[in-house]
Design an enzyme around this catalytic site. Structure first.
Site, PDB file in Angstrom:
ATOM      1  N   ASP A  47       0.831  -1.194   0.000  1.00  0.00           N
ATOM      2  CA  ASP A  47       0.000   0.000   0.000  1.00  0.00           C
ATOM      3  C   ASP A  47       0.877   1.260   0.000  1.00  0.00           C
ATOM      4  O   ASP A  47       1.843   1.340   0.760  1.00  0.00           O
ATOM      5  CB  ASP A  47      -0.863  -0.027   1.276  1.00  0.00           C
ATOM      6  CG  ASP A  47      -1.858   1.102   1.352  1.00  0.00           C
ATOM      7  OD1 ASP A  47      -2.842   1.076   0.612  1.00  0.00           O
ATOM      8  OD2 ASP A  47      -1.637   2.035   2.164  1.00  0.00           O
TER       9      ASP A  47
ATOM     10  N   GLU B  91      13.475 -15.163  -0.755  1.00  0.00           N
ATOM     11  CA  GLU B  91      13.732 -16.329   0.118  1.00  0.00           C
ATOM     12  C   GLU B  91      12.540 -17.279   0.106  1.00  0.00           C
ATOM     13  O   GLU B  91      12.673 -18.463   0.388  1.00  0.00           O
ATOM     14  CB  GLU B  91      13.958 -15.876   1.564  1.00  0.00           C
ATOM     15  CG  GLU B  91      15.288 -15.241   1.843  1.00  0.00           C
ATOM     16  CD  GLU B  91      15.403 -14.897   3.333  1.00  0.00           C
ATOM     17  OE1 GLU B  91      15.013 -15.712   4.187  1.00  0.00           O
ATOM     18  OE2 GLU B  91      15.868 -13.776   3.620  1.00  0.00           O
TER      19      GLU B  91
HETATM   20  C1  BGC Z   1      -5.338   2.567  -0.103  1.00  0.00           C
HETATM   21  C2  BGC Z   1      -6.502   3.353   0.410  1.00  0.00           C
HETATM   22  C3  BGC Z   1      -6.150   3.842   1.800  1.00  0.00           C
HETATM   23  C4  BGC Z   1      -4.817   4.587   1.802  1.00  0.00           C
HETATM   24  C5  BGC Z   1      -4.302   4.768   3.170  1.00  0.00           C
HETATM   25  C6  BGC Z   1      -4.301   3.671  -0.213  1.00  0.00           C
HETATM   26  O1  BGC Z   1      -3.586   3.883  -1.190  1.00  0.00           O
HETATM   27  O2  BGC Z   1      -5.555   1.904  -1.305  1.00  0.00           O
HETATM   28  O3  BGC Z   1      -7.685   2.631   0.417  1.00  0.00           O
HETATM   29  O4  BGC Z   1      -7.150   4.693   2.261  1.00  0.00           O
HETATM   30  O5  BGC Z   1      -3.844   3.892   1.095  1.00  0.00           O
HETATM   31  O6  BGC Z   1      -3.832   3.557   3.656  1.00  0.00           O
END
Ligand code: BGC
Length: 524
Positions: free
Chosen positions: A191, A246
């Site tokens: 993310d 790994e």
């Molecule tokens: C996720 C979102 C989230 C944000 C904060 C993003 O890029 O896809 O859904 O709100 O990160 O974690």
């Protein structure tokens, strides 16, 4: 690789609390496999206060009870593996929840965690240390009364950013990842990974000239030189890659913001992550010239074994059947989009419900959950319209739950339920299965190169996206009408035709209607 993204709150509820869960996903694995999926990416299921619905993690090693237990996740991984699919977790490590024990310790300056987050003194007049703003609106700095300092949060104030400049933070995060790799996950979606580092000098961002006329809020008024996209990110990604290797695990990077295409290319350079997606195909813009420019850039600039990753829909953006089909029949748009996805070079992500051709749902303000949408309503209605529960059948709550779901079931989704589409050979769902089966059957599509004819052509300007896919011994032409008018295209002989939609004969001419497409083999 075909990745199926599950937003677990809205996939399938098994315990009647109106929120989807891991046992619910287990009960639908055969359905997912029937789409030809290789790997499932589940949006976060870690323990979380759910201010950002799981993207605010308070413990990376436990499953939130809303979704089930570690044992449920174990069962999901095992059962998915038996069906030939891996399970990828969503690693949200740019920030934690403010309820994470690390943040609690950091704000009390305990346990050697003083600078695990980005803390800074106020300016003499009490204002924050610089002009950085939050993606979700307002200041990116929040005052902590206990510590008498500001902390930085890219997203909500309950999502403090970790300080990646601290080697102990990096090591701890790698340890969290190792925990899950040992557990048996197939990899991670990372993310917001372009947000991992900030400028150690905390320099203010310069303005982005002209942006104040169209950006939703002041975050868009800045050039984000210092609060994200920092040059230290790739070195950390290389450490992550060494760990993944790994275990033979896979990785997908999410790279947010404008002008992120180059970063997706940088982040998958040899020794870094496996693939990365930006939001370039998740915007409203979808002219043939624009789509072609994105695809062509990725086709020519991607280094070594790194591949592009494409998502046309996800849990952050309006569903593509609506976004790229304003005023059109969503099912027709959806088929074209599924066909396009099936023809792209790289890893492709299918977001739950995209295979059903679901349009964006309307969620009234009283039912809105997304804090981002609540803040900017109604100019921006947030992300709940793509997060409503999946319609499974014609029963109560469309078979999603025995209780009222956490977000309302969309009335426009009811007739598009899975059971109804299973029974109809011509449904979008069955079309999706055919499109992905075609991708698997043709090396040119799942492993071949892509070429575009010379420079942009008149056809592109009119709305025709045309490219060829080639692998040893197999060549295909892929045509998509992304424009507003029917376009005459060369007709392949019937035995060369693989897949088509919205195609019409008019005398001797073959016309692709708007949202029409044609995929055919080429003579070798
Ligand atoms: C996720 C979102 C989230 C944000 C904060 C993003 O890029 O896809 O859904 O709100 O990160 O974690």
């Amino acid at each position: 690789m075909l990745i199926y993204q599950i937003y677990p709150r809205s996939f399938q509820d098994s315990n009647g609390d109106g929120i989807g869960d891991l046992p619910g996903i287990c009960s639908r694995l055969a359905y997912i496999r029937s789409l030809g999926v290789d790997t499932i990416w589940i949006s976060p299921v870690f323990k979380s206060p759910m201010r950002d619905f799981g993207y605010d993690v308070s413990d990376y090693r436990s499953v939130d009870p809303i979704f089930g237990s570690l044992a449920d996740l174990r069962r999901l991984i095992d059962e998915a593996r038996q069906l030939g699919m891996g399970v990828m977790l969503d690693m949200v490590v740019s920030h934690t929840s403010d309820q994470h024990a690390w943040f609690e310790a950091s704000r009390r300056r305990e346990g050697g965690k003083d600078d695990w987050y980005l803390w800074a003194d106020a300016k003499p007049d009490g204002s924050p240390p610089n002009n950085w703003l939050s993606v979700f609106g307002g200041d990116a700095w929040n005052w902590d009364a206990a510590r008498r300092q500001y902390y930085f949060h890219t997203f909500l104030e309950s999502q403090p950013d970790l300080n990646f400049h601290n080697p102990a933070v990096q090591q701890q995060l790698l340890d969290e990842m190792r925990y899950w790799l040992e557990f048996g996950v197939a990899g991670f979606r990372f993310d917001a990974c372009n947000h991992y580092f900030q400028d150690p000098q905390l320099r203010s961002n310069p303005p982005a000239p002209g942006a104040h006329t169209h950006a939703l809020h002041p975050y868009g008024f800045q050039q984000h030189l210092y609060d994200k996209n920092r040059p230290e990110v790739p070195a950390f990604l290389a450490r992550v890659r060494a760990l993944l290797d790994e275990y033979g695990a896979y990785s997908v990077a999410e790279v947010g913001g404008n002008d992120a295409l180059q970063l997706t290319i940088d982040y998958v350079a040899p020794g870094r992550l496996h693939c990365a997606y930006s939001f370039d195909l998740l915007r409203a813009t979808h002219s043939a010239a624009y789509v072609r420019s994105v695809l062509e850039r990725l086709a020519t600039d991607l280094p070594g074994p790194g591949v592009a990753c494409y998502a046309l829909s996800n849990h952050d953006k309006p569903r593509v059947a609506t976004r790229w089909g304003v005023g059109r029949e969503p099912g027709v748009v959806a088929r074209q989009m599924l066909a396009l996805l099936a023809c792209l070079k790289g890893t492709i992500c299918l977001y739950q419900g995209e295979e059903l051709g679901l349009p964006e749902a309307e969620v009234p303000f009283e039912r809105l959950q997304d804090p981002y949408g609540r803040r900017f309503w109604p100019t921006f209605k947030g992300r709940d319209g793509c997060r409503t529960p999946l319609p499974w059948d014609g029963g109560p709550h469309a078979g999603f739950s025995s209780a009222e779901p956490w977000l309302p079931m969309s009335s426009t989704h009811l007739a598009l339920n899975v059971a109804a589409q299973e029974a109809d050979p011509d449904s979008v769902l069955n079309f999706a299965r055919r499109a992905f089966a075609m991708r698997r059957a043709h090396a040119a599509l799942h492993a071949g190169d892509v070429t575009f004819d010379g420079g942009p052509t008149d056809e592109t300007e009119l709305g025709l996206l045309r490219f060829e896919r080639r692998a040893a011994g197999s060549a295909l032409v892929c045509l998509f009408n992304l424009g507003e008018q029917a376009l005459a295209v060369p007709a392949p002989s019937p035995e060369r035709m693989l897949l088509s939609g919205a195609l019409r004969k008019e005398g001797a001419r073959t016309l692709l209607e708007p949202n029409g497409f044609l995929i055919a083999t080429l003579p070798s």
